[in-house]
Design a protein around this motif. Structure first.
Motif, PDB file in Angstrom:
ATOM      1  N   THR A  42       0.666  -1.294   0.420  1.00  0.00           N
ATOM      2  CA  THR A  42       0.113   0.322  -0.028  1.00  0.00           C
ATOM      3  C   THR A  42       0.610   1.433  -0.242  1.00  0.00           C
ATOM      4  OG1 THR A  42      -0.338   0.023   2.073  1.00  0.00           O
ATOM      5  CG2 THR A  42      -1.741  -1.357   1.522  1.00  0.00           C
ATOM      6  N   ARG A  43       1.888   1.054   0.795  1.00  0.00           N
ATOM      7  CA  ARG A  43       3.050   2.713   1.197  1.00  0.00           C
ATOM      8  C   ARG A  43       3.585   2.685  -0.492  1.00  0.00           C
ATOM      9  NH1 ARG A  43       1.510   2.018   5.387  1.00  0.00           N
ATOM     10  NH2 ARG A  43       2.968   2.707   7.010  1.00  0.00           N
ATOM     11  N   ILE A  44       3.553   1.851  -1.086  1.00  0.00           N
ATOM     12  CA  ILE A  44       4.354   1.343  -2.482  1.00  0.00           C
ATOM     13  C   ILE A  44       3.246   2.165  -3.631  1.00  0.00           C
ATOM     14  CG2 ILE A  44       5.136   1.026  -4.823  1.00  0.00           C
ATOM     15  CD1 ILE A  44       6.166  -1.628  -3.068  1.00  0.00           C
ATOM     16  N   ALA A  45       1.830   1.440  -3.626  1.00  0.00           N
ATOM     17  CA  ALA A  45       0.734   2.165  -4.425  1.00  0.00           C
ATOM     18  C   ALA A  45       0.557   3.552  -3.950  1.00  0.00           C
ATOM     19  CB  ALA A  45      -0.041   1.600  -4.489  1.00  0.00           C
ATOM     20  N   GLN A  46       0.563   4.178  -3.246  1.00  0.00           N
ATOM     21  CA  GLN A  46       0.055   5.489  -2.238  1.00  0.00           C
ATOM     22  C   GLN A  46       1.077   6.526  -2.628  1.00  0.00           C
ATOM     23  OE1 GLN A  46      -2.590   6.334  -1.114  1.00  0.00           O
ATOM     24  NE2 GLN A  46      -2.847   8.915  -1.147  1.00  0.00           N
ATOM     25  N   ALA A  47       2.085   5.935  -2.616  1.00  0.00           N
ATOM     26  CA  ALA A  47       3.462   7.257  -3.265  1.00  0.00           C
ATOM     27  C   ALA A  47       3.437   7.396  -4.413  1.00  0.00           C
ATOM     28  CB  ALA A  47       4.765   6.421  -2.497  1.00  0.00           C
ATOM     29  N   LEU A  48       3.215   6.158  -5.665  1.00  0.00           N
ATOM     30  CA  LEU A  48       3.731   6.741  -7.277  1.00  0.00           C
ATOM     31  C   LEU A  48       2.012   7.183  -7.598  1.00  0.00           C
ATOM     32  CD1 LEU A  48       4.210   3.021  -8.621  1.00  0.00           C
ATOM     33  CD2 LEU A  48       5.114   4.954  -9.371  1.00  0.00           C
ATOM     34  N   ALA A  49       0.754   7.294  -6.267  1.00  0.00           N
ATOM     35  CA  ALA A  49      -0.630   7.531  -7.010  1.00  0.00           C
ATOM     36  C   ALA A  49      -0.073   9.744  -6.488  1.00  0.00           C
ATOM     37  CB  ALA A  49      -1.389   7.047  -6.643  1.00  0.00           C
ATOM     38  N   GLN A  50       0.684   9.784  -5.699  1.00  0.00           N
ATOM     39  CA  GLN A  50       0.954  11.193  -4.686  1.00  0.00           C
ATOM     40  C   GLN A  50       2.239  12.076  -5.971  1.00  0.00           C
ATOM     41  OE1 GLN A  50       2.099  10.402  -0.751  1.00  0.00           O
ATOM     42  NE2 GLN A  50       0.309  11.619   0.042  1.00  0.00           N
ATOM     43  N   ARG A  51       3.091  10.833  -6.628  1.00  0.00           N
ATOM     44  CA  ARG A  51       4.011  11.785  -7.081  1.00  0.00           C
ATOM     45  C   ARG A  51       3.108  11.424  -8.792  1.00  0.00           C
ATOM     46  NH1 ARG A  51       9.964   8.625  -8.571  1.00  0.00           N
ATOM     47  NH2 ARG A  51      10.232   9.066  -6.662  1.00  0.00           N
ATOM     48  N   TRP A  52       2.078  10.809  -9.483  1.00  0.00           N
ATOM     49  CA  TRP A  52       1.276  10.883 -10.509  1.00  0.00           C
ATOM     50  C   TRP A  52       0.886  12.539 -10.400  1.00  0.00           C
ATOM     51  CZ3 TRP A  52       0.783   5.127 -12.171  1.00  0.00           C
ATOM     52  CH2 TRP A  52       1.875   4.866 -12.338  1.00  0.00           C
ATOM     53  N   GLN A  53       0.853  12.050  -9.208  1.00  0.00           N
ATOM     54  CA  GLN A  53      -0.707  13.609  -9.434  1.00  0.00           C
ATOM     55  C   GLN A  53       0.168  14.722  -9.765  1.00  0.00           C
ATOM     56  OE1 GLN A  53      -4.152  13.259  -6.391  1.00  0.00           O
ATOM     57  NE2 GLN A  53      -3.295  14.598  -5.407  1.00  0.00           N
ATOM     58  N   VAL A  54       1.268  15.384  -8.442  1.00  0.00           N
ATOM     59  CA  VAL A  54       2.043  16.268  -8.542  1.00  0.00           C
ATOM     60  C   VAL A  54       2.004  16.669  -9.948  1.00  0.00           C
ATOM     61  CG1 VAL A  54       4.022  17.357  -8.021  1.00  0.00           C
ATOM     62  CG2 VAL A  54       2.529  16.252  -6.386  1.00  0.00           C
ATOM     63  N   ARG A  55       2.631  15.945 -11.011  1.00  0.00           N
ATOM     64  CA  ARG A  55       3.013  15.676 -12.521  1.00  0.00           C
ATOM     65  C   ARG A  55       2.012  15.478 -13.598  1.00  0.00           C
ATOM     66  NH1 ARG A  55       6.480  10.526 -12.888  1.00  0.00           N
ATOM     67  NH2 ARG A  55       8.497  10.987 -11.012  1.00  0.00           N
ATOM     68  N   GLY A  56       0.387  15.430 -13.170  1.00  0.00           N
ATOM     69  CA  GLY A  56      -0.449  15.611 -14.309  1.00  0.00           C
ATOM     70  C   GLY A  56       0.415  14.452 -14.660  1.00  0.00           C
ATOM     71  N   ALA A  57       0.289  13.303 -14.243  1.00  0.00           N
ATOM     72  CA  ALA A  57      -0.145  12.299 -15.498  1.00  0.00           C
ATOM     73  C   ALA A  57      -0.807  11.061 -15.031  1.00  0.00           C
ATOM     74  CB  ALA A  57       1.602  11.335 -14.326  1.00  0.00           C
ATOM     75  N   PRO A  58      -0.986   9.964 -15.653  1.00  0.00           N
ATOM     76  CA  PRO A  58      -2.717   9.439 -15.144  1.00  0.00           C
ATOM     77  C   PRO A  58      -2.437   8.710 -14.685  1.00  0.00           C
ATOM     78  CG  PRO A  58      -1.534   8.938 -17.480  1.00  0.00           C
ATOM     79  CD  PRO A  58      -0.509   9.698 -16.550  1.00  0.00           C
ATOM     80  N   MET A  59      -3.650   8.996 -13.938  1.00  0.00           N
ATOM     81  CA  MET A  59      -4.123   7.929 -12.381  1.00  0.00           C
ATOM     82  C   MET A  59      -5.003   6.994 -12.221  1.00  0.00           C
ATOM     83  SD  MET A  59      -2.645  10.170  -9.889  1.00  0.00           S
ATOM     84  CE  MET A  59      -4.177  10.302  -8.506  1.00  0.00           C
ATOM     85  N   PRO A  60      -4.517   5.816 -11.010  1.00  0.00           N
ATOM     86  CA  PRO A  60      -5.280   5.134 -11.070  1.00  0.00           C
ATOM     87  C   PRO A  60      -6.606   5.428 -11.540  1.00  0.00           C
ATOM     88  CG  PRO A  60      -4.128   4.794  -9.559  1.00  0.00           C
ATOM     89  CD  PRO A  60      -3.761   6.834  -9.639  1.00  0.00           C
ATOM     90  N   LEU A  61      -8.093   4.915 -11.352  1.00  0.00           N
ATOM     91  CA  LEU A  61      -9.096   4.821 -11.570  1.00  0.00           C
ATOM     92  C   LEU A  61      -9.865   4.669  -9.772  1.00  0.00           C
ATOM     93  CD1 LEU A  61     -11.092   3.137 -14.514  1.00  0.00           C
ATOM     94  CD2 LEU A  61     -10.089   5.307 -14.432  1.00  0.00           C
ATOM     95  N   GLY A  62      -8.540   3.777  -8.988  1.00  0.00           N
ATOM     96  CA  GLY A  62      -8.961   3.311  -7.922  1.00  0.00           C
ATOM     97  C   GLY A  62      -7.678   2.726  -7.156  1.00  0.00           C
ATOM     98  N   MET A  63      -7.996   3.189  -5.393  1.00  0.00           N
ATOM     99  CA  MET A  63      -6.633   1.876  -5.456  1.00  0.00           C
ATOM    100  C   MET A  63      -7.479   1.558  -3.960  1.00  0.00           C
ATOM    101  SD  MET A  63      -3.600   4.485  -4.912  1.00  0.00           S
ATOM    102  CE  MET A  63      -3.692   5.513  -4.022  1.00  0.00           C
ATOM    103  N   VAL A  64      -6.957  -0.327  -4.491  1.00  0.00           N
ATOM    104  CA  VAL A  64      -7.180  -1.495  -2.791  1.00  0.00           C
ATOM    105  C   VAL A  64      -6.073  -1.278  -2.179  1.00  0.00           C
ATOM    106  CG1 VAL A  64      -8.305  -3.696  -1.747  1.00  0.00           C
ATOM    107  CG2 VAL A  64      -9.596  -1.659  -4.121  1.00  0.00           C
TER     108      VAL A  64
END
Length: 251
Positions: free
Chosen positions: A96-118
Protein backbone atom coordinates in the motif's frame (compact mmCIF):
# COMPACT_ATOMS: atom_id res chain seq x y z
CA UNK A 1 12.28 -7.18 -23.96
CA UNK A 2 9.34 -9.50 -24.21
CA UNK A 3 6.77 -8.35 -21.62
CA UNK A 4 6.42 -11.89 -20.33
CA UNK A 5 10.13 -12.01 -19.44
CA UNK A 6 10.35 -8.60 -17.76
CA UNK A 7 11.74 -9.36 -14.27
CA UNK A 8 9.36 -6.82 -12.76
CA UNK A 9 6.31 -8.71 -14.10
CA UNK A 10 7.40 -12.37 -14.31
CA UNK A 11 3.89 -13.83 -14.21
CA UNK A 12 2.20 -11.34 -16.54
CA UNK A 13 0.05 -12.76 -19.33
CA UNK A 14 -0.46 -9.92 -21.85
CA UNK A 15 -4.14 -9.43 -22.66
CA UNK A 16 -4.44 -7.39 -25.90
CA UNK A 17 -8.19 -6.87 -25.47
CA UNK A 18 -8.05 -5.84 -21.82
CA UNK A 19 -10.06 -2.78 -20.85
CA UNK A 20 -8.21 -2.35 -17.55
CA UNK A 21 -4.97 -3.34 -15.85
CA UNK A 22 -4.73 -4.12 -12.15
CA UNK A 23 -1.25 -3.54 -10.74
CA UNK A 24 -0.70 -5.61 -7.57
CA UNK A 25 1.97 -4.68 -5.04
CA UNK A 26 3.14 -7.32 -2.51
CA UNK A 27 3.47 -7.43 1.25
CA UNK A 28 6.89 -7.46 2.95
CA UNK A 29 8.80 -10.53 1.85
CA UNK A 30 6.18 -11.39 -0.76
CA UNK A 31 6.70 -11.80 -4.47
CA UNK A 32 4.57 -11.79 -7.60
CA UNK A 33 3.55 -15.40 -6.98
CA UNK A 34 1.20 -14.38 -4.16
CA UNK A 35 -1.18 -13.22 -6.88
CA UNK A 36 -1.05 -16.47 -8.88
CA UNK A 37 -4.53 -17.57 -9.89
CA UNK A 38 -6.15 -14.20 -9.31
CA UNK A 39 -6.76 -13.46 -13.00
CA UNK A 40 -9.27 -16.30 -13.27
CA UNK A 41 -11.35 -14.70 -10.51
CA UNK A 42 -11.49 -11.25 -12.11
CA UNK A 43 -13.65 -9.98 -14.99
CA UNK A 44 -12.66 -11.10 -18.48
CA UNK A 45 -11.63 -7.58 -19.51
CA UNK A 46 -8.95 -7.28 -16.81
CA UNK A 47 -5.22 -7.87 -17.16
CA UNK A 48 -3.53 -8.51 -13.83
CA UNK A 49 0.06 -7.31 -13.46
CA UNK A 50 1.78 -8.54 -10.29
CA UNK A 51 4.89 -6.55 -9.37
CA UNK A 52 8.08 -8.46 -8.56
CA UNK A 53 10.46 -6.38 -6.45
CA UNK A 54 14.20 -7.14 -6.28
CA UNK A 55 15.38 -9.41 -3.46
CA UNK A 56 12.81 -12.22 -3.67
CA UNK A 57 11.72 -15.21 -5.75
CA UNK A 58 13.32 -15.02 -9.21
CA UNK A 59 15.12 -11.81 -8.17
CA UNK A 60 16.52 -13.18 -4.91
CA UNK A 61 20.12 -12.29 -5.85
CA UNK A 62 19.33 -8.61 -6.53
CA UNK A 63 19.73 -6.10 -3.69
CA UNK A 64 16.38 -4.98 -2.27
CA UNK A 65 15.31 -1.36 -2.03
CA UNK A 66 15.23 0.14 1.45
CA UNK A 67 13.62 3.47 0.57
CA UNK A 68 10.55 4.38 -1.44
CA UNK A 69 11.91 7.16 -3.74
CA UNK A 70 14.65 5.07 -5.42
CA UNK A 71 12.22 2.17 -5.72
CA UNK A 72 9.75 4.41 -7.54
CA UNK A 73 12.54 5.76 -9.75
CA UNK A 74 13.30 2.20 -10.87
CA UNK A 75 9.68 1.09 -11.15
CA UNK A 76 8.26 4.00 -13.12
CA UNK A 77 10.11 3.37 -16.42
CA UNK A 78 8.96 -0.25 -16.55
CA UNK A 79 5.38 0.68 -15.68
CA UNK A 80 5.22 3.48 -18.27
CA UNK A 81 4.51 1.26 -21.34
CA UNK A 82 1.62 -0.37 -19.45
CA UNK A 83 -0.20 2.89 -18.70
CA UNK A 84 -1.81 3.03 -22.15
CA UNK A 85 -5.03 1.62 -20.66
CA UNK A 86 -7.03 2.54 -17.57
CA UNK A 87 -5.64 0.93 -14.42
CA UNK A 88 -6.14 0.47 -10.71
CA UNK A 89 -3.75 -0.31 -7.86
CA UNK A 90 -4.06 -3.12 -5.34
CA UNK A 91 -1.61 -2.95 -2.45
CA UNK A 92 -1.28 -5.41 0.41
CA UNK A 93 0.42 -4.33 3.65
CA UNK A 94 3.82 -2.91 2.52
CA UNK A 95 2.44 -2.72 -1.03
CA UNK A 96 0.00 0.00 0.00
CA UNK A 97 2.93 2.34 0.68
CA UNK A 98 4.29 1.86 -2.82
CA UNK A 99 0.88 2.33 -4.43
CA UNK A 100 0.09 5.48 -2.47
CA UNK A 101 3.53 6.98 -3.08
CA UNK A 102 3.19 6.39 -6.82
CA UNK A 103 -0.26 7.99 -6.90
CA UNK A 104 0.97 11.03 -4.95
CA UNK A 105 3.95 11.42 -7.28
CA UNK A 106 1.87 11.07 -10.44
CA UNK A 107 -0.77 13.50 -9.22
CA UNK A 108 1.84 16.20 -8.73
CA UNK A 109 3.09 15.60 -12.27
CA UNK A 110 -0.34 15.55 -13.83
CA UNK A 111 0.31 12.00 -15.02
CA UNK A 112 -2.43 9.38 -15.54
CA UNK A 113 -3.96 8.29 -12.24
CA UNK A 114 -5.53 5.03 -11.11
CA UNK A 115 -9.30 4.79 -11.48
CA UNK A 116 -9.19 3.63 -7.87
CA UNK A 117 -6.95 2.00 -5.28
CA UNK A 118 -7.59 -0.92 -2.95
CA UNK A 119 -5.42 -0.71 0.16
CA UNK A 120 -5.42 -3.90 2.23
CA UNK A 121 -3.97 -4.90 5.62
CA UNK A 122 -2.24 -1.59 6.31
CA UNK A 123 -2.80 1.56 8.29
CA UNK A 124 -2.72 4.88 6.49
CA UNK A 125 0.91 5.86 5.75
CA UNK A 126 0.67 9.47 6.94
CA UNK A 127 0.09 8.29 10.48
CA UNK A 128 3.21 8.16 12.63
CA UNK A 129 4.51 4.74 13.58
CA UNK A 130 7.68 3.46 15.19
CA UNK A 131 10.39 2.31 12.80
CA UNK A 132 11.62 -1.24 13.34
CA UNK A 133 15.03 -0.66 11.79
CA UNK A 134 16.72 -0.63 15.18
CA UNK A 135 15.63 -4.16 16.15
CA UNK A 136 18.44 -6.68 16.41
CA UNK A 137 18.11 -9.90 14.42
CA UNK A 138 16.63 -11.89 17.30
CA UNK A 139 13.94 -9.28 17.97
CA UNK A 140 13.23 -8.94 14.26
CA UNK A 141 12.79 -12.70 13.87
CA UNK A 142 10.40 -12.69 16.81
CA UNK A 143 8.45 -9.92 15.07
CA UNK A 144 8.22 -12.06 11.95
CA UNK A 145 6.81 -14.92 13.99
CA UNK A 146 4.09 -12.62 15.32
CA UNK A 147 3.04 -11.66 11.81
CA UNK A 148 2.43 -15.35 11.02
CA UNK A 149 3.38 -14.87 7.40
CA UNK A 150 6.75 -16.62 7.24
CA UNK A 151 6.64 -20.40 6.74
CA UNK A 152 7.76 -22.44 9.75
CA UNK A 153 10.44 -24.19 7.70
CA UNK A 154 12.20 -20.85 7.19
CA UNK A 155 12.66 -20.43 10.95
CA UNK A 156 13.88 -24.03 11.15
CA UNK A 157 16.73 -23.46 8.66
CA UNK A 158 19.25 -20.92 9.93
CA UNK A 159 20.97 -20.49 6.55
CA UNK A 160 17.69 -19.85 4.73
CA UNK A 161 16.58 -17.36 7.38
CA UNK A 162 19.89 -15.50 7.16
CA UNK A 163 19.55 -15.34 3.37
CA UNK A 164 16.14 -13.69 3.39
CA UNK A 165 16.55 -11.42 6.44
CA UNK A 166 18.17 -8.52 4.50
CA UNK A 167 15.27 -8.43 2.06
CA UNK A 168 12.70 -8.61 4.85
CA UNK A 169 14.44 -5.87 6.80
CA UNK A 170 14.52 -3.70 3.68
CA UNK A 171 10.81 -4.31 3.11
CA UNK A 172 9.96 -3.36 6.69
CA UNK A 173 11.90 -0.10 6.19
CA UNK A 174 9.60 0.66 3.27
CA UNK A 175 6.52 -0.46 5.20
CA UNK A 176 7.43 1.85 8.10
CA UNK A 177 8.25 4.86 5.90
CA UNK A 178 5.81 7.73 6.48
CA UNK A 179 4.23 9.43 3.49
CA UNK A 180 2.95 13.01 3.38
CA UNK A 181 -0.69 13.62 4.28
CA UNK A 182 -1.44 14.59 0.68
CA UNK A 183 -4.78 13.23 -0.56
CA UNK A 184 -5.08 11.89 -4.09
CA UNK A 185 -8.13 12.39 -6.25
CA UNK A 186 -8.76 8.71 -7.02
CA UNK A 187 -11.13 6.77 -4.75
CA UNK A 188 -9.70 4.47 -2.09
CA UNK A 189 -11.18 1.29 -0.68
CA UNK A 190 -9.54 0.01 2.50
CA UNK A 191 -9.72 -3.72 3.26
CA UNK A 192 -8.93 -5.14 6.69
CA UNK A 193 -9.36 -8.23 8.86
CA UNK A 194 -11.47 -8.48 11.98
CA UNK A 195 -8.70 -10.06 14.06
CA UNK A 196 -5.57 -8.42 12.62
CA UNK A 197 -3.46 -7.55 15.69
CA UNK A 198 -1.15 -5.34 13.64
CA UNK A 199 -3.77 -3.22 11.86
CA UNK A 200 -6.84 -2.64 14.06
CA UNK A 201 -9.91 -1.84 12.00
CA UNK A 202 -10.15 1.79 13.25
CA UNK A 203 -6.71 2.44 11.73
CA UNK A 204 -8.09 1.69 8.27
CA UNK A 205 -10.54 4.58 8.56
CA UNK A 206 -7.65 7.04 8.30
CA UNK A 207 -7.21 6.15 4.61
CA UNK A 208 -10.25 8.40 4.19
CA UNK A 209 -7.94 11.35 4.82
CA UNK A 210 -5.80 10.44 1.79
CA UNK A 211 -8.41 10.76 -0.94
CA UNK A 212 -10.60 13.58 -2.20
CA UNK A 213 -12.66 10.93 -3.96
CA UNK A 214 -14.97 8.27 -2.59
CA UNK A 215 -13.81 6.19 0.37
CA UNK A 216 -15.06 2.71 1.19
CA UNK A 217 -14.14 0.34 3.98
CA UNK A 218 -14.57 -3.45 4.07
CA UNK A 219 -13.61 -6.05 6.64
CA UNK A 220 -13.01 -9.78 6.33
CA UNK A 221 -12.60 -12.73 8.68
CA UNK A 222 -9.08 -13.60 9.74
CA UNK A 223 -5.83 -12.01 10.82
CA UNK A 224 -3.10 -10.09 9.00
CA UNK A 225 -2.73 -12.57 6.17
CA UNK A 226 -6.40 -12.78 5.25
CA UNK A 227 -5.14 -12.63 1.65
CA UNK A 228 -4.58 -16.37 2.15
CA UNK A 229 -7.33 -17.37 4.56
CA UNK A 230 -10.16 -15.26 3.09
CA UNK A 231 -9.07 -15.42 -0.54
CA UNK A 232 -12.51 -15.94 -2.09
CA UNK A 233 -14.35 -13.11 -0.30
CA UNK A 234 -11.35 -10.83 -0.84
CA UNK A 235 -11.37 -11.51 -4.59
CA UNK A 236 -15.14 -11.09 -4.74
CA UNK A 237 -14.80 -7.67 -3.09
CA UNK A 238 -11.96 -6.69 -5.43
CA UNK A 239 -14.03 -7.76 -8.42
CA UNK A 240 -16.89 -5.58 -7.20
CA UNK A 241 -14.60 -2.56 -6.87
CA UNK A 242 -13.16 -3.14 -10.34
CA UNK A 243 -16.59 -3.30 -11.98
CA UNK A 244 -17.71 -0.22 -10.07
CA UNK A 245 -14.72 1.80 -11.20
CA UNK A 246 -14.58 0.39 -14.73
CA UNK A 247 -17.92 -1.11 -15.86
CA UNK A 248 -16.51 -1.74 -19.36
CA UNK A 249 -14.55 -4.76 -18.11
CA UNK A 250 -17.72 -6.83 -18.04
CA UNK A 251 -19.06 -9.10 -15.30
Amino acid sequence: MNPSTNPWFPTRQPHPNARLRVFCFPYAGGGASIYNGWSAALPAGVELVAIQLPGRERRIMEPPFRQIPPLLDALEPVLAPLLDKPFIFFGYSMGTRIAQALAQRWQVRGAPMPLGMVMAAAGAPHRSRESRDSLDDAAFVELLRKYEGTPAEVFAHKELLEMILPSLRADFSIADAPLPAVPVRCPISAFGALEDPHVPLPELEHWRELTTGEFRFRHFPGRHFFIRTAREPLLAALREEIVRWCPEVGP
